[in-house]
Design a protein around this motif. Structure first.
Motif, short mmCIF file in Angstrom:
data_model
loop_
_atom_site.label_atom_id
_atom_site.label_comp_id
_atom_site.label_asym_id
_atom_site.label_seq_id
_atom_site.Cartn_x
_atom_site.Cartn_y
_atom_site.Cartn_z
N GLU A 58 0.84 -1.21 0.00
CA GLU A 58 0.00 0.00 0.00
C GLU A 58 0.87 1.26 0.00
OE1 GLU A 58 -3.14 1.52 3.18
OE2 GLU A 58 -3.59 -0.52 2.49
N PHE A 59 1.89 1.26 0.85
CA PHE A 59 2.76 2.44 0.97
C PHE A 59 3.50 2.71 -0.34
CE2 PHE A 59 6.57 4.76 2.37
CZ PHE A 59 6.01 5.72 3.20
N ILE A 60 4.03 1.64 -0.95
CA ILE A 60 4.78 1.78 -2.21
C ILE A 60 3.86 2.31 -3.32
CG2 ILE A 60 5.94 0.47 -4.05
CD1 ILE A 60 7.00 -1.40 -1.71
N ARG A 61 2.67 1.72 -3.45
CA ARG A 61 1.75 2.13 -4.52
C ARG A 61 1.20 3.54 -4.27
NH1 ARG A 61 1.12 -2.03 -8.02
NH2 ARG A 61 1.33 -4.16 -7.21
N ASP A 62 0.97 3.88 -3.00
CA ASP A 62 0.50 5.23 -2.66
C ASP A 62 1.52 6.30 -3.06
OD1 ASP A 62 -1.86 4.31 -1.67
OD2 ASP A 62 -1.38 4.62 0.45
N HIS A 63 2.79 5.90 -3.16
CA HIS A 63 3.84 6.84 -3.55
C HIS A 63 4.22 6.73 -5.03
CE1 HIS A 63 4.06 7.18 0.80
NE2 HIS A 63 4.64 8.36 0.59
N GLY A 64 3.29 6.15 -5.81
CA GLY A 64 3.44 6.17 -7.27
C GLY A 64 4.44 5.17 -7.82
N ALA A 65 4.78 4.17 -7.01
CA ALA A 65 5.76 3.16 -7.45
C ALA A 65 5.11 1.79 -7.48
CB ALA A 65 6.95 3.16 -6.51
N ILE A 66 5.85 0.81 -8.01
CA ILE A 66 5.37 -0.57 -7.93
C ILE A 66 6.38 -1.39 -7.14
CG2 ILE A 66 3.99 -0.56 -10.06
CD1 ILE A 66 6.38 -2.05 -11.39
N PRO A 67 5.88 -2.42 -6.41
CA PRO A 67 6.80 -3.33 -5.70
C PRO A 67 7.42 -4.30 -6.71
CG PRO A 67 4.48 -3.82 -5.16
CD PRO A 67 4.47 -2.74 -6.18
N THR A 68 8.73 -4.22 -6.89
CA THR A 68 9.37 -5.03 -7.95
C THR A 68 9.40 -6.52 -7.63
OG1 THR A 68 11.43 -4.27 -6.96
CG2 THR A 68 10.88 -3.35 -9.08
N SER A 125 4.95 -8.52 -1.93
CA SER A 125 5.66 -7.28 -2.24
C SER A 125 6.99 -7.14 -1.51
CB SER A 125 4.78 -6.08 -1.89
OG SER A 125 3.66 -6.08 -2.73
N VAL A 126 7.13 -7.85 -0.38
CA VAL A 126 8.41 -7.86 0.34
C VAL A 126 8.75 -9.30 0.69
CG1 VAL A 126 8.34 -5.53 1.35
CG2 VAL A 126 7.24 -7.42 2.58
N CYS A 127 10.04 -9.57 0.89
CA CYS A 127 10.49 -10.86 1.45
C CYS A 127 10.60 -10.68 2.96
CB CYS A 127 11.85 -11.25 0.90
SG CYS A 127 11.92 -11.43 -0.88
N THR A 128 10.00 -11.60 3.72
CA THR A 128 10.09 -11.55 5.18
C THR A 128 10.70 -12.86 5.64
OG1 THR A 128 7.80 -12.33 5.29
CG2 THR A 128 8.15 -9.95 5.49
N SER A 129 11.94 -12.81 6.09
CA SER A 129 12.70 -14.03 6.40
C SER A 129 12.90 -14.10 7.92
CB SER A 129 14.03 -14.01 5.66
OG SER A 129 13.79 -13.83 4.26
N VAL A 130 12.23 -15.07 8.54
CA VAL A 130 12.18 -15.16 10.01
C VAL A 130 13.15 -16.23 10.51
CG1 VAL A 130 10.67 -15.56 12.00
CG2 VAL A 130 9.74 -14.46 9.94
N ASN A 131 13.99 -15.85 11.47
CA ASN A 131 14.88 -16.76 12.21
C ASN A 131 15.83 -17.52 11.29
OD1 ASN A 131 13.80 -15.81 14.58
ND2 ASN A 131 12.31 -17.45 14.77
N ASP A 132 15.58 -18.82 11.03
CA ASP A 132 16.53 -19.62 10.23
C ASP A 132 16.38 -19.36 8.74
OD1 ASP A 132 14.00 -20.90 10.23
OD2 ASP A 132 14.92 -22.79 9.59
N VAL A 133 15.33 -18.65 8.32
CA VAL A 133 15.23 -18.28 6.89
C VAL A 133 16.14 -17.07 6.67
CG1 VAL A 133 13.70 -17.54 5.04
CG2 VAL A 133 12.88 -19.20 6.73
N CYS A 176 13.07 -5.29 0.49
CA CYS A 176 12.05 -4.52 -0.22
C CYS A 176 12.63 -3.94 -1.50
CB CYS A 176 11.58 -3.39 0.71
SG CYS A 176 10.34 -2.30 -0.01
N GLY A 177 11.83 -4.00 -2.56
CA GLY A 177 12.24 -3.41 -3.84
C GLY A 177 11.12 -2.58 -4.43
N THR A 178 11.50 -1.47 -5.08
CA THR A 178 10.51 -0.61 -5.73
C THR A 178 10.98 -0.27 -7.14
OG1 THR A 178 11.59 1.44 -5.03
CG2 THR A 178 9.91 0.55 -3.55
#
Length: 264
Positions: free
Chosen positions: A46-56, A71-79, A100-102
């Motif tokens: 939402e934040f990325i698109r609200d600022h006129g960009a796309i999540p790559t 839209s983002v990679c979320t890598s927890v603990n052993d990931v 995160c990429g835009t």
């Protein structure tokens, strides 16, 4: 082919990378026990698109024929990297890397930060500190006339001298109109080796570090890359330009760090 960027292109890259930095700062505000990585992903998109960009990252293909679903990679603990956001709540003591990429006005931003969830162990703090230090050691070598291997060696040397492992299968990369351009920037190597660095080169430097051994496994989702031994993984990334004879960091951790410090 390595594309050297003009002054104008570097400013367009800076805008895309500052949007990534601002997205990660918004995420920093919400990270706490009980929040899900899916909620983080929704906020980011939402934040990325609200600022006129796309999540790559969204829809980005991998070699196994799977498009990344979020839209983002979320890598927890052993990931270590490429974790897919899900509906499992984060727990006190977890660590989570958010990559995160835009794409804004035709140019890409890419940055990653590893966050603490609540109170984390001293071991986790040490791993994150060393990984972030390794990033800046690598960045300090990104000067005209130096070589890619100087960056790689500085990262590897700092990580391994602290008895951690550094991923060899995944690399940093050039960045511009495409998220992944030449040259590749490994996190291990020999000083003095590899492509020579020049003014106008823009690269993403990203140490991916394991608590114990550096061996990794690909999880069943065909994206998440985890430590084989179950140890923690950490990942920090900045996009930089080599510009007027020095390093210009185009992304920023400044706001994130202010928010993180206010929590502890």
């Amino acid at each position: 082919m390595i594309y050297l960027k003009t002054e104008d292109e570097i400013e367009l890259l800076r805008a895309a990378n500052m949007l990534v930095a601002n997205t990660l700062a918004e995420i920093a505000k919400m990270i706490r026990p009980g929040v899900t990585t899916q909620q983080i992903d929704r906020l980011a998109e939402e934040f990325i698109r609200d600022h006129g960009a796309i999540p790559t990252f969204k829809g980005f293909p991998n070699p196994y024929g799977c498009d990344f679903p979020c839209s983002v990679c979320t890598s927890v603990n052993d990931v270590v990297v490429h974790g897919i956001p899900d509906d499992k709540p984060l727990q006190d003591g977890d660590i989570v890397s958010v990559d995160c990429g835009t794409k804004l006005n035709g140019y890409c931003g890419d940055s990653c930060y590893t966050f603490s969830v609540g109170e984390v162990s001293e071991e986790a703090k040490s791993l994150m500190k060393t990984t972030k230090e390794a990033l800046y050691k690598g960045i300090s070598q990104a000067l005209p006339g130096h070589r890619i291997g100087d960056i790689s060696f500085a990262i590897q040397n700092h990580v391994e001298s602290s008895d951690y492992g550094v991923l060899r299968e995944l690399v940093g990369h050039g960045i511009g109109r495409e998220m992944h351009e030449d040259p590749q920037v490994p996190n291990y190597g020999k000083a003095g080796n590899g492509k020579q660095l020049k003014n106008g080169m823009c690269i993403a430097i990203e140490p991916m570090v394991t608590q114990y051994a550096r061996e990794i496994v690909l999880k069943e989702d065909q994206w998440s890359i985890a430590t084989k031994d179950g140890g923690l993984g950490a990942h920090f990334e900045h996009t930089i330009a080599i510009h007027n004879g020095k390093v210009d960091i185009l992304s920023s951790f400044e706001e994130i760090e202010k928010i993180e410090q206010s929590k502890h």
